[in-house]
Design an enzyme around this catalytic site. Structure first.
Site, mmCIF file in Angstrom:
data_model
loop_
_atom_site.group_PDB
_atom_site.id
_atom_site.type_symbol
_atom_site.label_atom_id
_atom_site.label_comp_id
_atom_site.label_asym_id
_atom_site.label_seq_id
_atom_site.Cartn_x
_atom_site.Cartn_y
_atom_site.Cartn_z
ATOM 1 N N HIS A 262 -87.639 -22.161 -21.958
ATOM 2 C CA HIS A 262 -87.049 -22.655 -20.713
ATOM 3 C C HIS A 262 -87.089 -24.189 -20.656
ATOM 4 O O HIS A 262 -86.073 -24.844 -20.448
ATOM 5 C CB HIS A 262 -87.828 -22.056 -19.529
ATOM 6 C CG HIS A 262 -87.325 -22.455 -18.180
ATOM 7 N ND1 HIS A 262 -86.478 -21.681 -17.430
ATOM 8 C CD2 HIS A 262 -87.569 -23.565 -17.433
ATOM 9 C CE1 HIS A 262 -86.203 -22.284 -16.285
ATOM 10 N NE2 HIS A 262 -86.864 -23.448 -16.257
ATOM 11 N N GLU A 263 -88.283 -24.738 -20.881
ATOM 12 C CA GLU A 263 -88.434 -26.199 -20.788
ATOM 13 C C GLU A 263 -87.681 -26.911 -21.909
ATOM 14 O O GLU A 263 -87.226 -28.032 -21.740
ATOM 15 C CB GLU A 263 -89.913 -26.596 -20.793
ATOM 16 C CG GLU A 263 -90.786 -25.957 -19.693
ATOM 17 C CD GLU A 263 -90.252 -26.130 -18.273
ATOM 18 O OE1 GLU A 263 -89.456 -27.058 -18.031
ATOM 19 O OE2 GLU A 263 -90.615 -25.305 -17.406
ATOM 20 N N HIS A 266 -84.260 -27.611 -20.623
ATOM 21 C CA HIS A 266 -84.262 -28.859 -19.836
ATOM 22 C C HIS A 266 -84.330 -30.074 -20.763
ATOM 23 O O HIS A 266 -83.637 -31.066 -20.574
ATOM 24 C CB HIS A 266 -85.493 -28.898 -18.911
ATOM 25 C CG HIS A 266 -85.391 -28.032 -17.691
ATOM 26 N ND1 HIS A 266 -84.346 -28.124 -16.800
ATOM 27 C CD2 HIS A 266 -86.234 -27.082 -17.189
ATOM 28 C CE1 HIS A 266 -84.545 -27.254 -15.796
ATOM 29 N NE2 HIS A 266 -85.680 -26.602 -16.015
ATOM 30 N N GLU A 292 -81.047 -26.684 -14.224
ATOM 31 C CA GLU A 292 -81.589 -25.331 -14.340
ATOM 32 C C GLU A 292 -80.650 -24.446 -15.163
ATOM 33 O O GLU A 292 -81.101 -23.534 -15.860
ATOM 34 C CB GLU A 292 -81.789 -24.743 -12.928
ATOM 35 C CG GLU A 292 -82.626 -23.478 -12.881
ATOM 36 C CD GLU A 292 -84.111 -23.688 -13.167
ATOM 37 O OE1 GLU A 292 -84.551 -24.856 -13.306
ATOM 38 O OE2 GLU A 292 -84.830 -22.665 -13.272
#
Lengths: 493, 493
Positions: A262-263, A266, A292
């Site tokens: 997920h990160e 980003h 997001e």
């Protein structure tokens, strides 16, 4: 003579340098700081923030912004100027007394919440939250007056520029019309297959190595960033040095791995922002929702797909050996497991939007004055039951007291989580159409083709286009739940 | 009405908050920063430095400093005001054009030096250094004019307030009168005993755990600081969050351990600065020399003593097992080994001051215009031979090109290393006199008594007293080489 626009570029360049130090010190606060350092750090960061605000609020800046309007600018410069004005307007809108009152009330409410939440003390919390809401309504009125937007929109626009409640409402109404039934169907289907539970423990160091390996697979630039540990995973730092974090659970490798993925989504957005716009507002990521969408493109669209799991599974086995629950089938079941629960941050892909929608509905009504703080628990309980079939009555700590967002007045942020999921599905569907055989190529480890598409369609644009324009250029359509619904039905129904 | 002094306290409080961010970002740069982040970081730190200088240089500050002179202040406030004026005078003395020229020439010289040193390119380096020296002479003349000090003194006073060349000269003349012969005697004595060499490798993780254990023994407050790894060990951060670093050599645990002990000495000074003066100049450490006296009190006076080694040796064995070279006798021999060599940072306790004296003599003559850049190698070679019996001719990279200090114009700093060693010996002798049976208590692990004395006599005073006054109060005498000579003769002759 220097143009007004050039003077503004110099100002924002300098602000971005100061914000660099904010970003690094903020990361340090969550990852490295010693406990006794917290007071001095908070004071130091507040002093820098004051300096940044003072530079923006100088009368000369408003004059330059007006003068630059009259100058001959190209499209990018004009888009840059729009962002500068947005930033300036947001920062200078409120009277200093309100800024201070907000800051005090927010700090008091958040501070008390850290004790009140574990104690399930709704009454105590509500007393502080009422003041926070009162001030947020005052803020929203002032911002609405200045911008001509609705009160809630005036807050929402800060996190998701251009988004409006009247556009969110039909998106969320559509979602809520099919989501509860889809969750039910998923649960029924899931009940027919027994789950393989994990055995043994998972060495944090091995988890870290796996995380780094997956980051490399996902194209993370290790010369422009790093992975560390913090209590809550986040992505911080600056584009040339992106700091992502995770936390390790010895009982299960999946939470840390999925948060790393997920990160990393980003991080790749940040690492690939257009360097030619470095230090100018146009060079920043488009919006919280678009940010997001990149983390969820990685974590949900990509990482939970059959194609990617076939790449991932051997890496997992490599680090943790052959054990029950680590084969491809069990792994796929575990990453797609649906389990309605009380806690948003623990929610699965399918249940997550329900948590967001109910928060949006409540916070919007709070700001518009249609709901009072005392009404929150009932509104919460009713929606949790309707959307997820979960009973939260009386359990405030795992209900309406679970999030930090409202404690310091962060209203208008929640919708961006689900907007991100919607954008991600729409972008991924477009990428699949544009890139024939994408899943086969992913399964073959040829991820570059996907990243190239994201770079060309999202990352490299920074804030050149509005979110609408960016989506239309990338997907040929305005934002819609169509791809999101199709994705969720394909995966869970 | 707010007093001028109170307004100054507010100003310096705010400056210290900004400097907090400088300190943390500076630490991060050496410990955490990704390579691609370096340009943006340098720009960000420069912007903050500009802001700090601008706040100090505001005309109002000079007015407040004059006005505060006339106010009724207590002794501490008056001492604080002295430090404020010193800081203000240092920062505002130079014309902006000179500051910029210095910065450019220093950056160019240092940058080129990173390639020129490995290439042994003295001619190339000298070309850049000439410009750095020219500007440093200009700086020294201006500062001398403004302060009434000698030209070299005007630079030295920044690092070691109150110290003057005319006081350093007799100290160093005394030192150089007995040091070379003492080194010879030590070498002769050492030659009579065979050295036990180390075997096997030393796991960095075990070295780290040993380091943390020794830091705990030395009273490091882990809630107000941490240990990390960097290319060159240093002590950074802020008093409430002190960051020390070391580096690990798998072939020998001693360099890392001794650097941890050295930096812990710096750290304890910082962690125990008077918190009631937090954010005011009076609350800062007294001088670079006094700071070094604390690191050397730990590393040289304490850690290389028989008493402490008897505490340390079992901890070493505990982490690395029973191996040749780890018994008490071999350990003691190794930490007190004398080996004249070319490189300052690798020098042992006995040879170190020779490296410093020769640099002091050369840099002082450079600033006073008595020596030119082209004369440096000959001056260097002559002194290396005289003091240490080491031939450096033609080996510039390991001779006069080895240090970074002069490349960006850092003249006046070198003497503080040996001043620190002299202060440390004088302070330790006084502590031994004040604390009967100190060595027995150290051997028993009762280190608190020593730290209590250092706290009462050095740490807790911040910058309340001048270095002279601090030394006289702590030791009953002005600075002298007497205790230092006695210490070195006892240990090495």
């Amino acid at each position: 003579m220097t143009s007004a626009y050039a003077s503004l570029c110099d100002l924002f360049q300098r602000l971005s340098r100061l914000e660099h130090l904010s970003a690094i010190s903020g990361w340090d606060m969550y990852v490295m700081m010693s406990s006794k350092g917290s007071t001095a750090r908070a004071e130091a960061m507040a002093e820098l923030e004051l300096e940044i605000q003072a530079r923006l609020a100088a009368p000369r800046v408003a004059e330059l912004l007006s003068a630059a309007e009259q100058e001959s600018l190209d499209d990018d410069q004009r888009a840059d100027l729009v962002e500068m004005k947005r930033r300036h307007a947001w920062t200078t809108a409120l009277p200093p007394a309100l800024v201070e009152a907000k800051s005090l009330a927010g700090a008091r409410c958040e501070h008390a919440w850290r004790r009140q939440r574990p104690a399930n003390d709704w009454t105590g919390f509500a007393a502080n939250l009422r003041e926070v809401v009162r001030l947020a309504r005052e803020e929203a009125s002032i911002r609405a007056e200045l911008t001509g937007l609705g009160r809630y929109d005036a807050l929402l626009d800060h996190y998701e520029p251009g988004m409006r409640a009247e556009r969110l409402d039909p998106l969320f109404a559509d979602l809520s019309s099919w989501l509860p039934e889809l969750i039910e169907r998923a649960l029924e289907r899931q009940a027919r297959v027994a789950e393989t539970s994990l055995e043994g423990s998972f060495d944090p160091e091995a988890q870290r190595r796996l995380g780094l390996e997956v980051m490399a697979l996902l194209g993370f630039d290790f010369e422009a960033g790093r992975l560390d540990v913090s209590a809550h995973p986040f992505c911080g730092g600056v584009p040339s040095d992106v700091r992502i974090t995770t936390r390790f659970d010895e009982g299960d490798f999946l939470p840390a791995l999925m948060s790393v993925i997920h990160e990393t989504g980003h991080a790749r957005y940040e690492q690939n922002l257009p360097s030619r716009f470095h230090g100018r507002p146009i060079g920043l990521a488009r919006s919280m929702g678009m940010h997001e969408s990149q983390s969820l493109s990685f974590e949900m669209q990509l990482a939970r797909s059959d194609a990617f799991l076939s790449l991932l599974q051997p890496m997992v086995s490599n680090h943790f050996g052959r054990r029950p629950g680590l084969d491809l089938e069990a792994l796929a079941r575990r990453v797609r497991r649906v389990a309605p629960g009380k806690i948003r941050v623990d929610a699965d892909e399918l249940c997550y939007p329900a948590h967001v929608m109910l928060r949006y509905q409540i916070e919007r009504a709070l700001i518009e004055g249609e709901l009072e703080v005392d009404d929150i628990p009932a509104a919460w309980d009713e929606r949790m039951l309707r959307y997820l079939g979960v009973d939260t009555r009386g359990d405030y700590r795992n209900g309406c007291m679970q999030d930090i967002h409202w404690t310091d007045g962060g209203f208008g942020y929640f919708p961006t989580y689900t907007l991100g999921a919607i954008y991600a599905a729409q972008l991924f569907a477009a990428a699949r159409q544009a890139l024939p055989g994408l899943d086969e190529r992913i399964a073959d480890g040829e991820l570059g083709v996907l990243f190239g598409w994201l770079d060309a369609n999202v990352w490299s644009h920074g804030s050149r286009y509005s979110t609408d324009e960016l989506l239309r250029r990338a997907t040929g359509a305005p934002v819609s739940t169509q791809a999101y619904r199709a994705h969720l039905e394909r995966r869970y129904a």
